[in-house]
Design an enzyme around this catalytic site. Structure first.
Site, mmCIF file in Angstrom:
data_model
loop_
_atom_site.group_PDB
_atom_site.id
_atom_site.type_symbol
_atom_site.label_atom_id
_atom_site.label_comp_id
_atom_site.label_asym_id
_atom_site.label_seq_id
_atom_site.Cartn_x
_atom_site.Cartn_y
_atom_site.Cartn_z
ATOM 1 N N ASP A 4 0.692 -0.947 0.032
ATOM 2 C CA ASP A 4 0.052 -0.142 0.082
ATOM 3 C C ASP A 4 0.689 1.393 -0.042
ATOM 4 O O ASP A 4 2.165 1.223 0.350
ATOM 5 C CB ASP A 4 -0.773 0.055 1.267
ATOM 6 C CG ASP A 4 -1.844 -1.062 1.254
ATOM 7 O OD1 ASP A 4 -2.133 -1.603 0.069
ATOM 8 O OD2 ASP A 4 -2.275 -1.336 2.358
HETATM 9 N N1 URA Z 1 -1.247 -6.172 3.903
HETATM 10 C C1 URA Z 1 -1.743 -4.825 3.606
HETATM 11 O O1 URA Z 1 -2.833 -4.381 4.428
HETATM 12 N N2 URA Z 1 -0.947 -3.818 3.283
HETATM 13 C C2 URA Z 1 0.128 -4.272 2.552
HETATM 14 O O2 URA Z 1 0.664 -2.999 1.907
HETATM 15 C C3 URA Z 1 0.572 -5.330 2.467
HETATM 16 C C4 URA Z 1 -0.082 -6.397 3.009
#
Ligand code: URA
Length: 237
Positions: free
Chosen positions: A103
């Site tokens: 993310d």
């Molecule tokens: N899980 C999440 O919620 N975000 C990420 O970036 C990776 C795994």
């Protein structure tokens, strides 16, 4: 492979710039002057020099980045800064792409490569490649969460997760945890905690398969994988 393609792939300029290098007599192949851009070379056998310097050809590049928050795990975007924007031009010319997504606000280990086969293997749901995350979670993470993750939790869209392995490093008003999962659903870690009524306020990926984040990399820094690390990744795939 055509000499102009090989040199352009290696970042010696556009095809047009490479043509000029050839025309200027800068390029020798096995000691002979080559001026024709259409000339074919075997990158594994022929010795190519530019201004007397030997050119080392390779097809694949494997980079480990400590992804900073605020950049997106994409190759291009019209509005947002991407992880590719953080690469030096000599690495970007290999056209690596991120293997899986973190993310925008997530930090940590991001593998970038142009080895599509390896990327595919690492991302294949059938391979169950483990990924370990460090997270700070609002609220007290407890034994019941460990149990629930081990059994699999139901996400907001009804998806039943595979077992996740939770380690509590510090429990309190906010908790520090490590979670290992073998899937990569959208926002998975955040949604797993949401399924337990808890909110992830910081997330960082520590490992992917047998590849560990090099903690000496500052946020936004990256380096090439060692040969050993590439082998580890391939073995584990
Ligand atoms: N899980 C999440 O919620 N975000 C990420 O970036 C990776 C795994």
């Amino acid at each position: 492979m055509r000499i102009d393609k090989m040199l352009a792939n290696l970042g010696y300029g556009s095809r047009k710039e490479v043509k000029k290098l050839l025309k200027d007599g800068a390029v020798l192949v096995n000691g002979s002057l080559i001026k024709d851009a259409k000339e074919h070379v075997n990158p594994d056998e022929d010795i190519v020099t530019i201004h007397g310097e030997e050119v080392v050809y390779r097809e694949f590049i494997y980079l480990m980045m400590n992804k900073p928050p605020g950049v997106i795990s994409a190759t291009e975007d019209t509005r947002e800064e991407t992880v590719i924007d953080l690469l030096e031009i000599e690495d970007a010319v290999f056209q690596p792409f991120p293997v899986g997504r973190l993310d925008k606000d997530t930090e940590g280990l991001l593998l970038l490569t142009n080895d599509g086969q390896l990327a595919h293997q690492l991302l294949s749901p059938k391979k169950h490649v483990p990924k370990t995350y460090f997270a700070v979670v609002e609220g007290e993470v407890d034994e019941e969460d460990i149990q629930a993750f081990e059994e699999g939790v139901t996400l907001d869209d009804g998806y039943e997760t595979k077992p996740g392995y939770l380690k509590i490093l510090k429990a309190g008003q906010t908790s520090d945890i490590e979670l290992t999962i073998t899937e990569g659903k959208f926002h998975q870690v955040k949604r797993m905690f949401a399924a337990r009524g808890k909110r992830v306020i910081y997330l960082k990926r520590l490992s992917m398969g047998k590849l560990q984040l090099d903690e000496t990399l500052e946020l936004g820094e990256y380096r090439e994988l060692t040969e050993e690390e590439v082998e580890l990744l391939k073995e584990g795939r």
